[in-house]
Motif scaffolding. Sequence first.
Motif, short mmCIF file in Angstrom:
data_model
loop_
_atom_site.label_atom_id
_atom_site.label_comp_id
_atom_site.label_asym_id
_atom_site.label_seq_id
_atom_site.Cartn_x
_atom_site.Cartn_y
_atom_site.Cartn_z
N GLN A 50 -11.25 -2.27 10.55
CA GLN A 50 -10.97 -0.93 10.05
C GLN A 50 -9.59 -0.85 9.42
OE1 GLN A 50 -11.35 2.09 13.04
NE2 GLN A 50 -11.06 3.76 11.59
N GLN A 51 -8.62 -1.55 9.99
CA GLN A 51 -7.25 -1.51 9.46
C GLN A 51 -7.20 -2.05 8.03
OE1 GLN A 51 -4.45 -3.94 11.53
NE2 GLN A 51 -2.68 -2.81 10.77
N ALA A 52 -7.94 -3.12 7.75
CA ALA A 52 -7.95 -3.70 6.41
C ALA A 52 -8.62 -2.77 5.41
CB ALA A 52 -8.66 -5.05 6.43
N GLN A 53 -9.64 -2.02 5.86
CA GLN A 53 -10.33 -1.10 4.97
C GLN A 53 -9.43 0.06 4.56
OE1 GLN A 53 -13.81 0.17 7.07
NE2 GLN A 53 -14.99 -1.65 6.55
N GLN A 54 -8.51 0.46 5.45
CA GLN A 54 -7.68 1.62 5.19
C GLN A 54 -6.46 1.29 4.33
OE1 GLN A 54 -6.79 3.16 9.05
NE2 GLN A 54 -8.85 3.99 9.37
N GLN A 55 -6.12 0.03 4.19
CA GLN A 55 -4.96 -0.34 3.40
C GLN A 55 -5.27 -0.23 1.92
OE1 GLN A 55 -3.73 -4.21 4.64
NE2 GLN A 55 -2.76 -3.48 6.51
N ALA A 56 -4.51 0.58 1.24
CA ALA A 56 -4.66 0.74 -0.20
C ALA A 56 -3.41 0.21 -0.88
CB ALA A 56 -4.86 2.21 -0.54
N PRO A 57 -3.51 -0.22 -2.13
CA PRO A 57 -2.32 -0.70 -2.83
C PRO A 57 -1.25 0.40 -2.86
CG PRO A 57 -4.29 -0.99 -4.18
CD PRO A 57 -4.69 -0.24 -2.96
N GLN A 58 -0.02 0.01 -2.58
CA GLN A 58 1.07 0.95 -2.61
C GLN A 58 1.66 1.00 -4.00
OE1 GLN A 58 3.83 -0.20 0.42
NE2 GLN A 58 2.45 0.34 2.08
N VAL A 59 1.94 2.22 -4.44
CA VAL A 59 2.53 2.41 -5.76
C VAL A 59 3.98 2.84 -5.56
CG1 VAL A 59 2.43 3.73 -7.90
CG2 VAL A 59 0.31 3.05 -6.76
N ILE A 60 4.88 2.11 -6.17
CA ILE A 60 6.30 2.46 -6.10
C ILE A 60 6.64 3.26 -7.34
CG2 ILE A 60 8.64 1.55 -6.07
CD1 ILE A 60 7.51 -0.94 -4.69
N GLN A 61 7.18 4.44 -7.14
CA GLN A 61 7.56 5.28 -8.27
C GLN A 61 8.95 4.89 -8.74
OE1 GLN A 61 7.10 9.39 -7.21
NE2 GLN A 61 4.90 9.22 -6.96
N ILE A 62 9.12 4.81 -10.04
CA ILE A 62 10.40 4.40 -10.63
C ILE A 62 10.83 5.45 -11.64
CG2 ILE A 62 11.53 2.66 -12.07
CD1 ILE A 62 9.55 0.63 -10.90
N ASN A 63 12.08 5.83 -11.58
CA ASN A 63 12.66 6.74 -12.56
C ASN A 63 13.70 5.94 -13.35
OD1 ASN A 63 14.11 8.62 -14.00
ND2 ASN A 63 14.26 10.10 -12.34
N ASP A 64 13.41 5.66 -14.61
CA ASP A 64 14.33 4.86 -15.44
C ASP A 64 15.03 5.69 -16.51
OD1 ASP A 64 12.21 5.32 -17.11
OD2 ASP A 64 11.87 3.22 -17.63
#
Length: 116
Positions: free
Chosen positions: A7-21
């Motif tokens: 279940q833990q592997a199913q719940q992991q989604a790719p994390q998106v890092i927000q960047i302000n340039d």
Amino acid sequence: MSNEVPQQAQQQAPQVIQINDEKAVCGYANFCRVSGAPEEMIIDFGLNPQPVGIPTTPIQISQRVVMNYYTAKRMLQALQLTLQRHEATFGVIEVDLARRARPAVQGEAQNAENQD
């Protein structure tokens, strides 16, 4: 044993890092110098107006990046991956100027003289 994904592997989604340039400064460098201390790496970037041979004027450093060695290693890995992709698409990047330079063909030199 079942073929179910935990279940833990199913719940992991790719994390998106927000960047302000918005405040990023862009520059160009054809020279870099790397130095360091026990806890950080210093990378100076500048423009060498005489990229062939030994410069006769001082190279002006225009940007300096100071980072810890963990960040430097992650940057190295990102640069290696990016260069591998580029070379796979466009061919090997030759950094040795002597190997990169094309020898002048004698016939081309004579043609240029005759046109003058």
